[in-house]
Design an enzyme around this catalytic site. Sequence first.
Site, short mmCIF file in Angstrom:
data_model
loop_
_atom_site.label_atom_id
_atom_site.label_comp_id
_atom_site.label_asym_id
_atom_site.label_seq_id
_atom_site.Cartn_x
_atom_site.Cartn_y
_atom_site.Cartn_z
N SER A 262 0.94 -1.14 -0.01
CA SER A 262 -0.03 -0.09 -0.09
C SER A 262 1.00 1.25 -0.10
O SER A 262 0.31 2.41 -0.37
CB SER A 262 -0.92 -0.01 1.28
OG SER A 262 -0.14 0.02 2.51
N ASP A 307 2.69 -11.29 4.14
CA ASP A 307 3.62 -11.01 5.18
C ASP A 307 3.42 -9.58 5.79
O ASP A 307 4.13 -8.64 5.50
CB ASP A 307 5.26 -10.98 4.64
CG ASP A 307 6.19 -10.72 5.80
OD1 ASP A 307 5.87 -10.91 7.01
OD2 ASP A 307 7.31 -10.23 5.50
N CYS A 347 4.04 -11.21 12.45
CA CYS A 347 5.25 -10.76 13.34
C CYS A 347 4.69 -10.00 14.61
O CYS A 347 5.45 -9.29 15.21
CB CYS A 347 6.06 -9.86 12.50
SG CYS A 347 5.14 -8.55 11.85
#
Length: 403
Positions: A262, A307, A347
């Site tokens: 983005s 991710d 994460c």
Amino acid sequence: MSQLTKLYLHAGKDQSPKRFHPWIFSGAVKRVEGDVKNGDVIEVYSASNEYLCTGHYQKGSIMVRIFSFEKVVPDATFWKSKIQSAYNYRQSIGLTDNANTDVYRLVYGEGDGLPGLIIDYYNGTAVIQAHSIGMYRERHFITEALKEIYGDKLKAVYDKSKESLGVSGDKIPSEILSESELKNGYLFGTGNEKKVIENGNTFQIDWEEGQKTGFFIDQRENRKLVAEYAHGKKVLDCFCYAGGFSVYALNAGALEVHSVDSSKAAIALTDNNISLNKSTGVQTSFVADAFDFLGSNVGKYDMMIIDPPAFAKHRDARHQAVMGYRRLNALAIKGIKPGGIIFTFSCSQVVDKYLFHGAITAAAIETGRNIRILKYLSQPADHPISIYHPEGEYLKGMILYVE
Ligand code: SAH
């Protein structure tokens, strides 16, 4: 030896430092003897006056970040020995003199007995990020230590603590650390070669303007796995940032790679990194929201990498984050071609591997597709988890085969 300020714990609160956990929480603290300021080195004692450990003091929920469980003089020699130990570990796992990889994490906070400190090494430049005022104050000792350890190999040390001190936990009191004192900049040298290689793939790193210290080094081993599966495939790299996974896939013979982020700046980094690596595959970049992109590109890809950034930075955002992982992965699972492979990651430290597994399972059930788990993924050895500090584990992932 100058007298260090002493901090006393409540009776019964000495179990945590006796088990070598590196944090003293404010609730355990009974009193501090003398005048103490944020960032000061402090010695911690039990209620019965037994020495326990030494660390940096900072007002907030984590009141002491411990860097030694033995009495020490925190001088240049001490800091050098700590950084040397982190270096020796990387040397023993084959990272410091590796012709195929010249980028690695040299210091990973608590995992290296250095709470509040991150150092990433990029082909001659060390990028320091302090996450505590105490570590920020040690930056000149740390720079000297780096120069001694690396010798001529080290061309520059860049301090990128402004963001990490500004956003981590407790707000910095202005009387302690004024904005003008807190500037990113070179502590040694004036910039250097920004090209690095990782497992033979070339990247240009922008530690000055880029996210974090410039690159997501923690995905090195997972990128290598992507390369193992990418040959002949049509690959979607979602949340691509600087194009790490895209470059590996193309260099490994992927037919086509689509890279989505983005952020325009991230896509510019990706495009540059693609141009630095010669491959025969076709690559296209998209500035787009990954959720939207996945929803409107169904049935096109043999392989996907998902991710995303940390969906939860704090415990109170955990539920929302789990729902986010579920929604994102349901889109990916729905959208991938039959027989496709998905690399999916989280994460968020507060979403542990079990919660993440649950979110993926819920996403799978929602789609009704049959899925095999090829492998569980984690962070690499240069992001070590101290056995006494399980909170150091944050990166987890799975490789899925979707029938
Ligand atoms: N895969 C990368 C690291 C990803 S970091 C690597 O290997 O280096 C997360 C990235 O997600 C950032 O670049 C951020 O700009 C991007 N991002 C955040 N929200 C997004 C969204 N909704 N859609 C697409 N990209 C997003």
